[in-house]
Enzyme design. Structure first.
Site, PDB file in Angstrom:
ATOM      1  N   THR A 160     101.079  79.749  88.371  1.00 45.55           N
ATOM      2  CA  THR A 160     101.464  79.665  87.686  1.00 45.55           C
ATOM      3  C   THR A 160     102.164  78.926  86.467  1.00 45.55           C
ATOM      4  OG1 THR A 160     101.007  82.167  86.688  1.00 45.55           O
ATOM      5  CG2 THR A 160     101.859  80.931  85.209  1.00 45.55           C
ATOM      6  N   ARG A 188      89.033  89.299  85.329  1.00 43.17           N
ATOM      7  CA  ARG A 188      90.263  89.959  85.599  1.00 43.17           C
ATOM      8  C   ARG A 188      90.793  89.284  84.659  1.00 43.17           C
ATOM      9  NH1 ARG A 188      95.132  87.396  87.109  1.00 43.17           N
ATOM     10  NH2 ARG A 188      96.934  88.697  87.342  1.00 43.17           N
ATOM     11  N   VAL A 189      92.011  89.078  83.486  1.00 41.43           N
ATOM     12  CA  VAL A 189      92.685  88.722  82.099  1.00 41.43           C
ATOM     13  C   VAL A 189      94.323  89.834  83.094  1.00 41.43           C
ATOM     14  CG1 VAL A 189      93.606  88.216  80.399  1.00 41.43           C
ATOM     15  CG2 VAL A 189      91.076  88.088  81.069  1.00 41.43           C
ATOM     16  N   GLY A 190      95.028  88.127  83.332  1.00 34.21           N
ATOM     17  CA  GLY A 190      96.258  88.366  84.003  1.00 34.21           C
ATOM     18  C   GLY A 190      97.575  88.772  82.650  1.00 34.21           C
ATOM     19  N   ASP A 191      98.431  88.793  82.548  1.00 33.91           N
ATOM     20  CA  ASP A 191      99.354  88.544  81.643  1.00 33.91           C
ATOM     21  C   ASP A 191      99.624  87.158  80.633  1.00 33.91           C
ATOM     22  OD1 ASP A 191     100.785  87.799  84.017  1.00 33.91           O
ATOM     23  OD2 ASP A 191     102.336  87.560  83.135  1.00 33.91           O
ATOM     24  N   THR A 210     105.650  84.469  85.215  1.00 35.04           N
ATOM     25  CA  THR A 210     105.300  83.856  86.481  1.00 35.04           C
ATOM     26  C   THR A 210     105.500  85.072  87.786  1.00 35.04           C
ATOM     27  OG1 THR A 210     104.557  82.375  88.336  1.00 35.04           O
ATOM     28  CG2 THR A 210     106.635  82.676  87.503  1.00 35.04           C
ATOM     29  N   GLY A 211     103.977  85.549  87.753  1.00 35.10           N
ATOM     30  CA  GLY A 211     104.097  86.804  88.969  1.00 35.10           C
ATOM     31  C   GLY A 211     102.969  87.725  88.718  1.00 35.10           C
ATOM     32  N   GLY A 213     100.797  89.527  87.616  1.00 33.99           N
ATOM     33  CA  GLY A 213     100.873  89.199  86.161  1.00 33.99           C
ATOM     34  C   GLY A 213      99.685  91.752  85.720  1.00 33.99           C
TER      35      GLY A 213
HETATM   36  N1  ASP Z   1     101.327  85.772  86.349  1.00 40.40           N
HETATM   37  C1  ASP Z   1      99.723  85.429  86.742  1.00 40.40           C
HETATM   38  C2  ASP Z   1      98.111  86.485  86.947  1.00 40.40           C
HETATM   39  O1  ASP Z   1      99.213  86.866  87.175  1.00 40.40           O
HETATM   40  C3  ASP Z   1     100.174  84.367  88.088  1.00 40.40           C
HETATM   41  C4  ASP Z   1     101.228  83.794  88.565  1.00 40.40           C
HETATM   42  O2  ASP Z   1     102.289  83.916  87.559  1.00 40.40           O
HETATM   43  O3  ASP Z   1     101.737  83.481  89.839  1.00 40.40           O
HETATM   44  O4  ASP Z   1      97.454  85.586  86.033  1.00 40.40           O
END
Ligand code: ASP
Length: 293
Positions: A160, A188-191, A210-211, A213
């Site tokens: 991200t 799929r929708v993340g954070d 980032t991570g 989500g």
């Molecule tokens: N947080 C992002 C997601 O889950 C991925 C990322 O930050 O690396 O979509």
């Protein structure tokens, strides 16, 4: 100190020790230096955030914008959000297909609609109506940064980009943009586009996460930093560390975040192998790295 300013960016917490990030470290340093000069000239936080995230997206070096990877059906569904700490105005897009800069479209949602979040076809219809730059040949355009193999299926391996800024007028802003996790399911929708989860700004702090989500959503981790500072009188350092090293770690999730408070204090904790990150401040500090020094 009045007039203090600073910019922090991240290029994702999916950094792996097996890879070399020299190119990204130079690129990130150049971006924070340019952003710091803009802040010195009085450019507002929101504009600097937009510009930095747009440049990160366009580089193709990170898992966002041009660097994104497709979902399991081969479709590039992208998420992004932007938030103005001054008035808590926000805009985001989820599962957007076919546009070069999701952060630009998110800013458009904020400024040109009464809504905060547009998803899927509706987000694309909005982007088309405004005339944002389109991706006409996805296979030629996207670089699939970081998608080079050693990810376990279902491991939520990810990347991200994000940026948080304090401008010299004392205003804060945050932006986050992503291609999401590798091998994600359609829809799929993340954070990232969820205000308070992967992106948040008020007049106390600006945060970009980032991570994995799914865990940032369950912990509402971007807003959690502000809440810890507000209700618990935590410093930005204490609040961000608790969000990552207590809440995220207790979920057994991995990732990190960048945060800057209204005094220009910076925190960038992560519990993953590394996090591409950089910052520049009015005090003359410059930093760019992917791992611990
Ligand atoms: N947080 C992002 C997601 O889950 C991925 C990322 O930050 O690396 O979509």
């Amino acid at each position: 100190m009045a007039g203090r300013y600073g910019v922090v960016l991240h290029g994702g917490a999916g950094a792996r020790k097996s890879r070399n990030y020299d190119q990204e470290i130079v690129h990130m340093k150049g971006l924070v230096e340019a952003a710091r000069d803009q802040l010195k000239d009085g450019i507002p936080a929101l504009d600097v955030v937009s510009e930095v995230v747009r440049a990160l997206e366009a580089s193709g070096l990170y898992v966002a914008g041009k660097g994104s990877s497709p979902n399991i059906n081969g479709v590039y569904e992208l998420d992004a959000a932007i938030m103005d700490g001054q008035n808590r105005a926000a805009g985001s897009v989820a599962a957007l297909v076919g546009y070069e800069s999701p952060i630009d479209v998110a800013r458009g949602v904020m400024g040109k609609t009464p809504h905060v979040l547009l998803a899927g076809d509706g987000a694309a219809q909005f982007a088309d109506a405004i005339g944002y730059a389109k991706v006409t040949d996805p296979e030629a355009y996207y670089t699939k940064a970081g998608a080079d193999g050693d990810h376990e299926p279902g491991s939520l391996a990810h990347g991200t980009v994000g940026c948080v800024v304090l401008d010299r007028h004392g205003h804060l802003a945050a932006g986050t943009s992503t291609g999401g996790v590798f091998g994600k399911l359609p829809g799929r929708v993340g954070d990232t586009p969820i205000i308070g989860a992967g992106c948040y700004a008020d007049d106390r702090v600006a945060v970009s996460c980032t991570g994995q989500g799914e865990f940032f959503m369950r912990g509402v981790l971007a807003y959690d930093v502000s809440a810890r500072m507000h209700y618990g009188q935590a410093t930005v350092e204490e609040a961000a560390n608790a969000a990552i090293h207590t809440t995220l770690t207790n979920f057994a999730g991995d990732g990190g975040m960048i945060a800057i408070d209204a005094e220009g204090n910076i925190s960038a904790p992560y519990n993953s192998q590394g996090m591409k990150r950089a910052w520049a401040t009015s005090d003359g500090e410059i930093f760019s790295a992917a791992f611990e020094a």
